[in-house]
Design a protein around this motif. Structure first.
Motif, PDB file in Angstrom:
ATOM      1  N   VAL A  69       0.826  -1.207   0.000  1.00 12.25           N
ATOM      2  CA  VAL A  69       0.000   0.000   0.000  1.00 12.25           C
ATOM      3  C   VAL A  69       0.860   1.256   0.000  1.00 12.25           C
ATOM      4  N   LYS A  70       0.276   2.277  -0.609  1.00 10.28           N
ATOM      5  CA  LYS A  70       0.849   3.612  -0.558  1.00 10.28           C
ATOM      6  C   LYS A  70       0.117   4.338   0.563  1.00 10.28           C
ATOM      7  N   SER A  71       0.899   4.771   1.543  1.00  8.37           N
ATOM      8  CA  SER A  71       0.309   5.395   2.719  1.00  8.37           C
ATOM      9  C   SER A  71       1.018   6.730   2.907  1.00  8.37           C
ATOM     10  N   GLY A  72       0.380   7.821   2.416  1.00 11.70           N
ATOM     11  CA  GLY A  72       1.079   9.103   2.364  1.00 11.70           C
ATOM     12  C   GLY A  72       2.275   8.963   1.433  1.00 11.70           C
ATOM     13  N   THR A 116       1.199  -5.093   4.231  1.00 10.12           N
ATOM     14  CA  THR A 116       0.247  -5.454   5.282  1.00 10.12           C
ATOM     15  C   THR A 116      -0.617  -6.615   4.795  1.00 10.12           C
ATOM     16  N   SER A 117      -1.464  -7.123   5.669  1.00 10.10           N
ATOM     17  CA  SER A 117      -2.437  -8.113   5.228  1.00 10.10           C
ATOM     18  C   SER A 117      -3.739  -7.881   5.970  1.00 10.10           C
ATOM     19  N   THR A 118      -4.823  -8.383   5.385  1.00  9.00           N
ATOM     20  CA  THR A 118      -6.154  -8.205   5.971  1.00  9.00           C
ATOM     21  C   THR A 118      -6.897  -9.536   5.933  1.00  9.00           C
ATOM     22  N   PRO A 119      -7.820  -9.744   6.863  1.00 10.67           N
ATOM     23  CA  PRO A 119      -8.621 -10.971   6.846  1.00 10.67           C
ATOM     24  C   PRO A 119      -9.803 -10.856   5.870  1.00 10.67           C
ATOM     25  N   ASP A 138     -11.603  -7.801   3.697  1.00 11.37           N
ATOM     26  CA  ASP A 138     -11.211  -6.451   4.132  1.00 11.37           C
ATOM     27  C   ASP A 138     -10.060  -5.953   3.262  1.00 11.37           C
ATOM     28  N   ASN A 139      -9.825  -4.660   3.290  1.00 10.96           N
ATOM     29  CA  ASN A 139      -8.668  -4.106   2.587  1.00 10.96           C
ATOM     30  C   ASN A 139      -8.246  -2.785   3.238  1.00 10.96           C
ATOM     31  N   PRO A 140      -7.086  -2.272   2.841  1.00 11.12           N
ATOM     32  CA  PRO A 140      -6.526  -1.092   3.532  1.00 11.12           C
ATOM     33  C   PRO A 140      -7.272   0.207   3.271  1.00 11.12           C
ATOM     34  N   LEU A 141      -8.259   0.209   2.368  1.00  9.02           N
ATOM     35  CA  LEU A 141      -9.083   1.415   2.190  1.00  9.02           C
ATOM     36  C   LEU A 141     -10.128   1.528   3.299  1.00  9.02           C
ATOM     37  N   ALA A 169      -9.295  -0.883   8.948  1.00  4.99           N
ATOM     38  CA  ALA A 169      -8.032  -1.601   8.691  1.00  4.99           C
ATOM     39  C   ALA A 169      -6.944  -1.163   9.665  1.00  4.99           C
ATOM     40  N   GLU A 170      -6.123  -2.127  10.086  1.00  9.24           N
ATOM     41  CA  GLU A 170      -4.987  -1.833  10.983  1.00  9.24           C
ATOM     42  C   GLU A 170      -4.004  -0.875  10.323  1.00  9.24           C
ATOM     43  N   VAL A 171      -3.666  -1.186   9.062  1.00  9.49           N
ATOM     44  CA  VAL A 171      -2.783  -0.324   8.272  1.00  9.49           C
ATOM     45  C   VAL A 171      -3.613   0.210   7.115  1.00  9.49           C
ATOM     46  N   ARG A 172      -3.766   1.535   7.061  1.00  6.77           N
ATOM     47  CA  ARG A 172      -4.581   2.115   5.998  1.00  6.77           C
ATOM     48  C   ARG A 172      -3.708   2.692   4.902  1.00  6.77           C
ATOM     49  N   GLY A 173      -4.233   2.730   3.706  1.00  5.16           N
ATOM     50  CA  GLY A 173      -3.505   3.280   2.575  1.00  5.16           C
ATOM     51  C   GLY A 173      -4.193   2.858   1.297  1.00  5.16           C
ATOM     52  N   ILE A 174      -3.573   3.210   0.178  1.00  3.85           N
ATOM     53  CA  ILE A 174      -4.129   2.857  -1.125  1.00  3.85           C
ATOM     54  C   ILE A 174      -3.437   1.591  -1.614  1.00  3.85           C
TER      55      ILE A 174
END
Ligand code: MN3
Length: 199
Positions: free
Chosen positions: A130-133, A139-142, A145-148, A152-157
């Motif tokens: 992910v691009k985060s700033g 990262t990973s998601t269950p 889910d996704n980082p958007l 999400a624990e780690v957010r980003g694109i």
């Protein structure tokens, strides 16, 4: 708005032998197809039905679990098909290649981290770059889910993602997720990942 299953840019057999044709066909027509239908059903008649999927995901904590599961599944697979290509593989160059070196030390280090994220996601889910700033993160998601998502624990694109649900690999690889994750590197469409990185 009615969400539609996007067309694939290649045929079901195009990613052979890394991803087999039967898995591609079932994954795209049945799984992605069902997420798409169920997302439309879950949004029907609500104030969210004309919103962009990215906006819906960013507010997912306020929405029913059916929107979380199917909206995530719809978005994640849209991304997944585009970041793979029959002419994929190799390593990214240009700005993305440089950013990977800056944030992870080297492409090999990044590959290790991403592989570890994919291998240690217990049960069903996804691993992401992910691009985060101004940063790149792995990262990973269950589940879907996704980082958007605002949960999400780690957010980003997300700019790269691998589906590690068993439906993504079981017909060809059975329990050998490691072989599937290894084969994924042969089909990554770095041009598309770079485009998402710049976007
Ligand atoms: Mn899937």
């Amino acid at each position: 708005m009615v969400y539609e299953l996007p067309s694939l840019a290649y045929d079901y057999a195009a990613l052979e032998p890394n991803i087999d044709a039967r898995t591609m066909e079932i994954h795209y027509t049945k799984h992605h197809g069902a997420y798409t239908t169920n997302l439309n059903n879950a949004l029907a008649g609500s104030e969210w039905q004309d919103r962009k999927i990215e906006e819906i995901l960013a507010s997912i904590s306020k929405l029913p679990v059916a929107v979380r599961n199917n909206g995530g599944g719809y978005y994640n697979h849209n991304l997944f098909w585009t970041i793979m290509s029959p002419s994929g593989g190799g390593q990214p160059s240009g700005d993305l290649g440089a950013a990977i070196n800056t944030h992870f030390g080297s492409f090999e280090k990044f590959r290790e981290l991403f592989t570890q994220a994919a291998m240690t996601r217990f049960g069903s889910g996804w691993a992401w770059l992910v691009k985060s700033g101004n940063e790149l993160k792995v990262t990973s998601t269950p589940n879907q889910d996704n980082p958007l998502m605002d949960i999400a624990e780690v957010r980003g694109i997300p700019i790269l993602g691998i589906d590690v649900w068993e439906h993504a690999y079981y017909l060809k690889y059975q329990n050998r997720r490691n072989e599937y994750v290894g084969a994924f590197w042969n089909v990554i469409n770095w041009d598309e990942v770079s485009r998402r990185f710049k976007g």
